[in-house]
Design a protein around this motif. Structure first.
Motif, PDB file in Angstrom:
ATOM      1  N   GLU A 226     -23.827  23.012  24.464  1.00 45.98           N
ATOM      2  CA  GLU A 226     -22.837  23.170  25.536  1.00 45.98           C
ATOM      3  C   GLU A 226     -22.025  21.897  25.712  1.00 45.98           C
ATOM      4  N   ARG A 227     -22.679  20.730  25.611  1.00 44.08           N
ATOM      5  CA  ARG A 227     -21.961  19.448  25.711  1.00 44.08           C
ATOM      6  C   ARG A 227     -20.947  19.326  24.578  1.00 44.08           C
ATOM      7  N   ASP A 228     -21.394  19.656  23.369  1.00 46.86           N
ATOM      8  CA  ASP A 228     -20.494  19.576  22.210  1.00 46.86           C
ATOM      9  C   ASP A 228     -19.306  20.514  22.382  1.00 46.86           C
ATOM     10  N   ALA A 229     -19.573  21.737  22.835  1.00 47.40           N
ATOM     11  CA  ALA A 229     -18.493  22.710  23.034  1.00 47.40           C
ATOM     12  C   ALA A 229     -17.505  22.215  24.092  1.00 47.40           C
ATOM     13  N   ALA A 230     -18.021  21.637  25.175  1.00 45.83           N
ATOM     14  CA  ALA A 230     -17.146  21.137  26.241  1.00 45.83           C
ATOM     15  C   ALA A 230     -16.295  19.981  25.740  1.00 45.83           C
ATOM     16  N   LEU A 231     -16.878  19.082  24.976  1.00 52.54           N
ATOM     17  CA  LEU A 231     -16.110  17.956  24.437  1.00 52.54           C
ATOM     18  C   LEU A 231     -15.050  18.441  23.451  1.00 52.54           C
ATOM     19  N   GLU A 232     -15.393  19.407  22.621  1.00 55.17           N
ATOM     20  CA  GLU A 232     -14.411  19.970  21.688  1.00 55.17           C
ATOM     21  C   GLU A 232     -13.275  20.653  22.452  1.00 55.17           C
ATOM     22  N   LYS A 233     -13.622  21.336  23.535  1.00 57.50           N
ATOM     23  CA  LYS A 233     -12.599  21.988  24.362  1.00 57.50           C
ATOM     24  C   LYS A 233     -11.684  20.936  24.997  1.00 57.50           C
ATOM     25  N   MET A 234     -12.276  19.839  25.492  1.00 57.61           N
ATOM     26  CA  MET A 234     -11.473  18.756  26.061  1.00 57.61           C
ATOM     27  C   MET A 234     -10.519  18.198  25.011  1.00 57.61           C
ATOM     28  N   LEU A 235     -11.020  18.038  23.791  1.00 53.49           N
ATOM     29  CA  LEU A 235     -10.169  17.517  22.723  1.00 53.49           C
ATOM     30  C   LEU A 235      -9.027  18.488  22.432  1.00 53.49           C
ATOM     31  N   GLY A 236      -9.323  19.765  22.408  1.00 52.06           N
ATOM     32  CA  GLY A 236      -8.271  20.753  22.179  1.00 52.06           C
ATOM     33  C   GLY A 236      -7.182  20.684  23.231  1.00 52.06           C
ATOM     34  N   HIS A 237      -7.581  20.534  24.490  1.00 47.66           N
ATOM     35  CA  HIS A 237      -6.594  20.419  25.572  1.00 47.66           C
ATOM     36  C   HIS A 237      -5.811  19.111  25.462  1.00 47.66           C
ATOM     37  N   ALA A 238      -6.486  18.044  25.069  1.00 54.47           N
ATOM     38  CA  ALA A 238      -5.797  16.758  24.913  1.00 54.47           C
ATOM     39  C   ALA A 238      -4.769  16.828  23.784  1.00 54.47           C
ATOM     40  N   ILE A 239      -5.120  17.505  22.706  1.00 56.14           N
ATOM     41  CA  ILE A 239      -4.183  17.661  21.582  1.00 56.14           C
ATOM     42  C   ILE A 239      -2.984  18.500  22.015  1.00 56.14           C
ATOM     43  N   LYS A 240      -3.230  19.583  22.752  1.00 56.63           N
ATOM     44  CA  LYS A 240      -2.131  20.422  23.243  1.00 56.63           C
ATOM     45  C   LYS A 240      -1.216  19.623  24.165  1.00 56.63           C
ATOM     46  N   ARG A 241      -1.820  18.812  25.026  1.00 52.03           N
ATOM     47  CA  ARG A 241      -1.042  17.987  25.953  1.00 52.03           C
ATOM     48  C   ARG A 241      -0.168  17.000  25.182  1.00 52.03           C
ATOM     49  N   GLU A 242      -0.753  16.397  24.150  1.00 51.28           N
ATOM     50  CA  GLU A 242       0.014  15.445  23.333  1.00 51.28           C
ATOM     51  C   GLU A 242       1.139  16.163  22.595  1.00 51.28           C
ATOM     52  N   ASP A 243       0.856  17.323  22.035  1.00 47.44           N
ATOM     53  CA  ASP A 243       1.894  18.096  21.338  1.00 47.44           C
ATOM     54  C   ASP A 243       3.025  18.470  22.283  1.00 47.44           C
ATOM     55  N   TYR A 244       2.675  18.900  23.499  1.00 44.06           N
ATOM     56  CA  TYR A 244       3.682  19.263  24.495  1.00 44.06           C
ATOM     57  C   TYR A 244       4.547  18.050  24.840  1.00 44.06           C
ATOM     58  N   ALA A 245       3.902  16.901  25.031  1.00 34.68           N
ATOM     59  CA  ALA A 245       4.648  15.679  25.363  1.00 34.68           C
ATOM     60  C   ALA A 245       5.566  15.278  24.207  1.00 34.68           C
ATOM     61  N   ARG A 246       5.094  15.443  22.981  1.00 33.64           N
ATOM     62  CA  ARG A 246       5.906  15.099  21.811  1.00 33.64           C
ATOM     63  C   ARG A 246       7.117  16.025  21.716  1.00 33.64           C
ATOM     64  N   ILE A 247       6.902  17.319  21.901  1.00 35.02           N
ATOM     65  CA  ILE A 247       8.000  18.292  21.818  1.00 35.02           C
ATOM     66  C   ILE A 247       9.031  18.036  22.907  1.00 35.02           C
TER      67      ILE A 247
END
Length: 166
Positions: free
Chosen positions: A102-123
């Motif tokens: 569950e910890r690993d899944a939550a951290l991976e989910k956080m990373l996915g959201h961080a990547i989306k946030r970065e992509d949105y900021a870049r666009i």
């Protein structure tokens, strides 16, 4: 009560949302004594009441994300409140995690959201609607989550010494 996890959470959310100043990030990353106590406190078993409250909070954040997702899809709200709620939900899921999976899944989910946030900021920056500091903060937020993942992997790889089990 150890306030380091709260500081990290606030700094991470601020980074992902582009609200933290560079000094906030530097101060939180250089506080090594607090970081050591955070690792120690992470290994302590929380009380059943704390676990129950963490789960209740996580479930409440899931409802918030669901509502904001609907509002975003209907064109009522921008993506910003949804992105913020998704990050907060991922943090709540990490706090409520009772197993390593569950910890690993939550951290991976956080990373996915961080990547989306970065992509949105870049666009938004590339289209002229965003700011360079927002992209820089989003990148820092992604790097922070990647660091959290690496630290978690290292924590799991570090053998427990006999002195620690007494």
């Amino acid at each position: 009560m150890n306030q380091f996890p709260i500081l990290v959470t606030v700094t991470l959310v601020s980074c992902l949302l582009g609200c933290a100043s560079e000094s906030d990030i530097t101060e939180s990353l250089t506080d090594s004594s607090a970081a050591k106590s955070s690792v120690q406190s992470r290994d302590l078993e929380p009380s059943p009441e704390i676990i129950e409250k963490r789960i209740e909070y996580r479930d409440a954040m899931r409802r918030v994300v669901s509502i904001l997702e609907g509002r975003y899809l209907q064109g009522i709200d921008s993506i910003t409140p949804l992105a913020e709620a998704n990050v907060t939900l991922a943090e709540a899921e990490l706090a409520a995690a009772v197993s390593q999976e569950e910890r690993d899944a939550a951290l991976e989910k956080m990373l996915g959201h961080a990547i989306k946030r970065e992509d949105y900021a870049r666009i938004t920056m590339e289209t002229g609607a965003g700011r360079t500091d927002n992209l820089a903060m989003a990148t820092a937020g992604r790097l922070k989550v990647e660091l959290m993942l690496l630290e978690e992997k290292q924590r799991l790889a570090t053998p427990v010494s006999p002195e620690d089990t007494d």
